[in-house]
Design a protein around this motif. Structure first.
Motif, mmCIF file in Angstrom:
data_model
loop_
_atom_site.group_PDB
_atom_site.id
_atom_site.type_symbol
_atom_site.label_atom_id
_atom_site.label_comp_id
_atom_site.label_asym_id
_atom_site.label_seq_id
_atom_site.Cartn_x
_atom_site.Cartn_y
_atom_site.Cartn_z
ATOM 1 N N GLN A 207 0.832 -1.201 0.000
ATOM 2 C CA GLN A 207 0.000 0.000 0.000
ATOM 3 C C GLN A 207 0.868 1.253 0.000
ATOM 4 O OE1 GLN A 207 -3.257 0.019 -0.307
ATOM 5 N NE2 GLN A 207 -3.336 2.250 -0.294
ATOM 6 N N THR A 208 1.940 1.232 0.798
ATOM 7 C CA THR A 208 2.873 2.370 0.810
ATOM 8 C C THR A 208 3.505 2.576 -0.552
ATOM 9 O OG1 THR A 208 3.346 1.893 3.131
ATOM 10 C CG2 THR A 208 4.869 3.345 1.982
ATOM 11 N N LEU A 209 3.854 1.453 -1.222
ATOM 12 C CA LEU A 209 4.447 1.533 -2.552
ATOM 13 C C LEU A 209 3.481 2.140 -3.557
ATOM 14 C CD1 LEU A 209 6.844 0.877 -4.376
ATOM 15 C CD2 LEU A 209 5.879 -1.397 -4.715
ATOM 16 N N GLU A 210 2.188 1.752 -3.450
ATOM 17 C CA GLU A 210 1.184 2.326 -4.358
ATOM 18 C C GLU A 210 1.068 3.835 -4.124
ATOM 19 O OE1 GLU A 210 -0.390 0.984 -6.798
ATOM 20 O OE2 GLU A 210 0.516 -0.992 -6.515
ATOM 21 N N ASP A 211 1.052 4.236 -2.841
ATOM 22 C CA ASP A 211 0.981 5.679 -2.554
ATOM 23 C C ASP A 211 2.194 6.415 -3.120
ATOM 24 O OD1 ASP A 211 -1.325 5.103 -1.222
ATOM 25 O OD2 ASP A 211 -0.388 5.060 0.772
ATOM 26 N N LEU A 212 3.389 5.798 -2.970
ATOM 27 C CA LEU A 212 4.604 6.425 -3.518
ATOM 28 C C LEU A 212 4.532 6.520 -5.045
ATOM 29 C CD1 LEU A 212 7.350 4.774 -1.284
ATOM 30 C CD2 LEU A 212 6.530 7.119 -1.197
ATOM 31 N N LYS A 213 3.985 5.454 -5.668
ATOM 32 C CA LYS A 213 3.854 5.493 -7.135
ATOM 33 C C LYS A 213 2.901 6.594 -7.576
ATOM 34 C CE LYS A 213 4.982 0.687 -8.150
ATOM 35 N NZ LYS A 213 4.470 -0.589 -8.704
ATOM 36 N N GLN A 214 1.770 6.765 -6.815
ATOM 37 C CA GLN A 214 0.838 7.839 -7.173
ATOM 38 C C GLN A 214 1.501 9.217 -7.017
ATOM 39 O OE1 GLN A 214 -2.629 7.276 -4.769
ATOM 40 N NE2 GLN A 214 -3.297 5.397 -5.836
#
Length: 449
Positions: free
Chosen positions: A284-291
């Motif tokens: 989830q943190t990775l998805e937020d960083l990607k966004q």
């Protein structure tokens, strides 16, 4: 007592822990004549397997441990150990090593672990004709002999009772042995199943470990702390594998080890569940960083587009400025040529070119005024009037502040700008026509890719 180079194996095992029915002694006499060799006959039961260090000893009645032997002889192993038939064996004792008193003795079969496996009835060492000898004794001696006989009878009865008890104990031990063997077979079956389960669990752990390694490689740049946790899990798994190998190699204490494995498995399952939850949080943190990265890249692209538009406008302005500068230089050269031509014409007419700017306003105010020094007027006044406006009517360029004649600035410059205007690439110096403005912009944009 016999002195040998090698003492037989003995132990401090008491009578209660011995098995007297596994070896049966045959043809044991009530007494043996001193001074002669004796032969001991015995038979091995089907449940007993002899070994190389087994021995037969002569013990005084009333012995407590196998260390109290008087003399001994090594047994001879049967030719066929696997045969279930019972054959009579024998061992010979030399007369030199036999007891010299008239105490009661018995044969005992002792295995190489020092445990008694069989015992004979008591016997004595005395002459054959001892019963025919008339012995004169006193009444006290007779009573003492009677008391001794009663004690011997009592001891014999105790031995018989002990033999019955030992036989019963032997049967109980045989039943218990059979039960233990069945339990051993059951434990072996359970052990085999446990080994299969352990192997399957190990394969599953290895597969999960490979998946964890792949996920760790994909997320190595973002999961620095995750790598430390994976190393800890690998160390735990390595420790578990070593413990499982030890568990496979050992056949004892399977129940306790099974409970231990279940407990460790539960801990690993809880740890794995926590690890998966942690991975979900990291994803989830990775998805937020990607966004956030996508938003930043979008803003960066907008800034690059704005920068490109500004660069393009700057390039266009530089191109226009260069064109105007070149046009200015060309017009200055033409202006110099015109000035030299006017000077030549003025010198041809006898006029001073430097005095024209002072006289030009008078001609503007007075119209077609004449020189008072001439009677009939200036014959070239028409030429001066027609040429003066060309020299004095001047316009400045709004970009480079250069001076241009009115006609040249209005007509000639406009025609030159239309005909000679072209676009140069600021990177590769490639030229494009002003009509190919879109092609020029695409060309410059390609350099920024």
């Amino acid at each position: 007592m016999e002195e040998t180079l090698e003492d037989p194996p003995t132990s401090a095992v008491l009578l209660d822990h011995c098995h007297f029915s596994q070896v049966i002694f045959n043809s044991v006499e009530k007494f043996y004549v001193p001074g002669g060799d004796i032969i001991c006959y015995y038979t091995l039961t089907q449940h007993f397997v002899p070994r190389r260090k087994d021995w037969i000893g002569i013990f005084r009645v009333g012995w407590k441990t196998t260390r109290e032997y008087y003399t001994f002889m090594w047994v001879t192993l049967p030719s066929d150990l696997n045969s279930k038939s019972t054959e009579q064996q024998e061992v010979q004792f030399k007369a030199y090593y036999l007891p010299k008193d008239d105490e009661y003795y018995q044969f005992c079969y002792v295995d190489q672990d020092g445990v008694v496996r069989g015992a004979s009835i008591p016997f004595q060492f005395r002459p054959e004709n001892e019963e025919d000898i008339l012995v004169v004794t006193t009444q006290g001696e007779v009573e003492e002999i009677k008391q001794h006989n009663s004690e011997l009878c009592k001891e014999n009865q105790e031995l018989k009772d002990s033999c019955v008890s030992l036989q019963k104990q032997n049967s109980d031990m045989q039943a218990e042995l059979q039960k233990k063997q069945e339990e051993l077979e059951t434990l072996k079956s359970i052990n085999k199943k446990l080994e299969q389960k352990v192997k399957e669990q190990k394969d599953r752990w290895e597969a999960e470990l490979l998946q964890l390694k792949e996920q760790n490689q994909k997320m190595s740049s973002e999961n620095g702390k995750m790598g430390v946790r994976v190393d800890q899990l690998q160390a735990q798994l390595s420790t578990q594998e070593k413990e499982m190998e030890k568990l496979v190699q050992r056949d004892q204490d399977k129940t306790e080890k099974l409970e231990y494995l279940k407990k460790e498995n539960g801990q690993l399952f809880v740890s794995l569940t926590e690890e998966r939850e942690h991975q979900q949080k990291l994803k989830q943190t990775l998805e937020d960083l990607k966004q956030k990265e996508a938003t930043a890249m979008k803003k960066e692209q907008e800034l690059m587009d704005q920068n490109f538009d500004l660069s393009k406008k700057l390039s266009e302005n530089k191109i226009i400025c260069n064109v105007l500068q070149r046009e200015k230089e060309r017009m200055e050269r033409e202006n110099d040529l015109l000035k030299r031509e006017n000077s030549r014409l003025m010198s041809y007419m006898g006029l001073d070119f430097d005095s024209l700017p002072c006289q030009a306003p008078a001609s503007d105010q007075g119209g077609t005024g004449q020189n008072p020094g001439l009677v009939y007027g200036n014959p070239y006044s028409g030429i001066q009037e027609s040429s003066a406006p060309s020299l004095l009517s001047v316009k400045k360029c709004a970009t480079c502040k250069s001076d241009f004649a009115d006609d040249i600035f209005d007509h000639t410059l406009e025609q030159q700008l239309v005909q000679t205007l072209y676009l140069n690439c600021p990177i590769c110096d490639k030229s494009f026509s002003a009509k190919e403005k879109q092609i020029f912009e695409d060309h410059v944009f390609c350099h920024s890719l």
